[in-house]
Design a protein around this motif. Sequence first.
Motif, mmCIF file in Angstrom:
data_model
loop_
_atom_site.group_PDB
_atom_site.id
_atom_site.type_symbol
_atom_site.label_atom_id
_atom_site.label_comp_id
_atom_site.label_asym_id
_atom_site.label_seq_id
_atom_site.Cartn_x
_atom_site.Cartn_y
_atom_site.Cartn_z
ATOM 1 N N GLN A 177 0.818 -1.208 0.000
ATOM 2 C CA GLN A 177 0.000 0.000 0.000
ATOM 3 C C GLN A 177 0.859 1.269 0.000
ATOM 4 N N ILE A 178 2.042 1.219 0.609
ATOM 5 C CA ILE A 178 2.967 2.357 0.582
ATOM 6 C C ILE A 178 3.735 2.283 -0.724
ATOM 7 N N ILE A 179 3.614 3.338 -1.526
ATOM 8 C CA ILE A 179 4.235 3.275 -2.849
ATOM 9 C C ILE A 179 5.480 4.139 -2.996
ATOM 10 N N GLY A 180 5.716 5.045 -2.047
ATOM 11 C CA GLY A 180 6.898 5.875 -2.175
ATOM 12 C C GLY A 180 7.125 6.772 -0.974
ATOM 13 N N VAL A 181 8.293 7.430 -0.998
ATOM 14 C CA VAL A 181 8.710 8.331 0.072
ATOM 15 C C VAL A 181 8.890 9.728 -0.521
ATOM 16 N N VAL A 182 8.329 10.718 0.150
ATOM 17 C CA VAL A 182 8.464 12.107 -0.306
ATOM 18 C C VAL A 182 9.909 12.549 -0.119
ATOM 19 N N THR A 183 10.487 13.133 -1.178
ATOM 20 C CA THR A 183 11.868 13.610 -1.106
ATOM 21 C C THR A 183 11.939 15.131 -1.079
ATOM 22 N N VAL A 184 10.953 15.802 -1.700
ATOM 23 C CA VAL A 184 10.917 17.270 -1.743
ATOM 24 C C VAL A 184 9.458 17.713 -1.685
ATOM 25 N N ALA A 185 9.198 18.799 -0.957
ATOM 26 C CA ALA A 185 7.844 19.371 -0.918
ATOM 27 C C ALA A 185 7.931 20.872 -1.146
ATOM 28 N N PHE A 186 7.048 21.382 -1.994
ATOM 29 C CA PHE A 186 6.978 22.812 -2.286
ATOM 30 C C PHE A 186 5.618 23.329 -1.843
ATOM 31 N N GLU A 187 5.629 24.446 -1.136
ATOM 32 C CA GLU A 187 4.361 25.092 -0.773
ATOM 33 C C GLU A 187 4.134 26.198 -1.794
ATOM 34 N N ILE A 188 2.998 26.183 -2.447
ATOM 35 C CA ILE A 188 2.735 27.122 -3.532
ATOM 36 C C ILE A 188 1.847 28.259 -3.026
ATOM 37 N N TYR A 189 2.284 29.469 -3.282
ATOM 38 C CA TYR A 189 1.523 30.655 -2.899
ATOM 39 C C TYR A 189 1.078 31.384 -4.157
ATOM 40 N N VAL A 190 -0.137 31.857 -4.152
ATOM 41 C CA VAL A 190 -0.642 32.650 -5.265
ATOM 42 C C VAL A 190 -0.736 34.086 -4.786
ATOM 43 N N ILE A 191 -0.071 34.983 -5.530
ATOM 44 C CA ILE A 191 -0.105 36.402 -5.149
ATOM 45 C C ILE A 191 -0.688 37.260 -6.242
#
Length: 71
Positions: A57-71
């Motif tokens: 059921q676990i298919i992968g590990v997060v390596t990078v995360a980006f928080e997206i802001y709209v301005i």
Amino acid sequence: MGDLVIFERTGSYKQGDIVIALTEDGYTLKFLRKQGDKFYLEAANEKYPKMYPREGQIIGVVTVAFEIYVI
């Protein structure tokens, strides 16, 4: 908008990783925790219950995360 993540498809993961798991409702991102000899998935929001993943059921590990802001 939402966040953007990059993950590695792998069967190798450890406690504390943020993992991507396939559930009946689709994909989910959760913290991987271990209690005794059993792994479980924990949401960042404590209102959600623990999930106990099945084999594969676990298919992968997060390596990078980006928080997206709209301005």
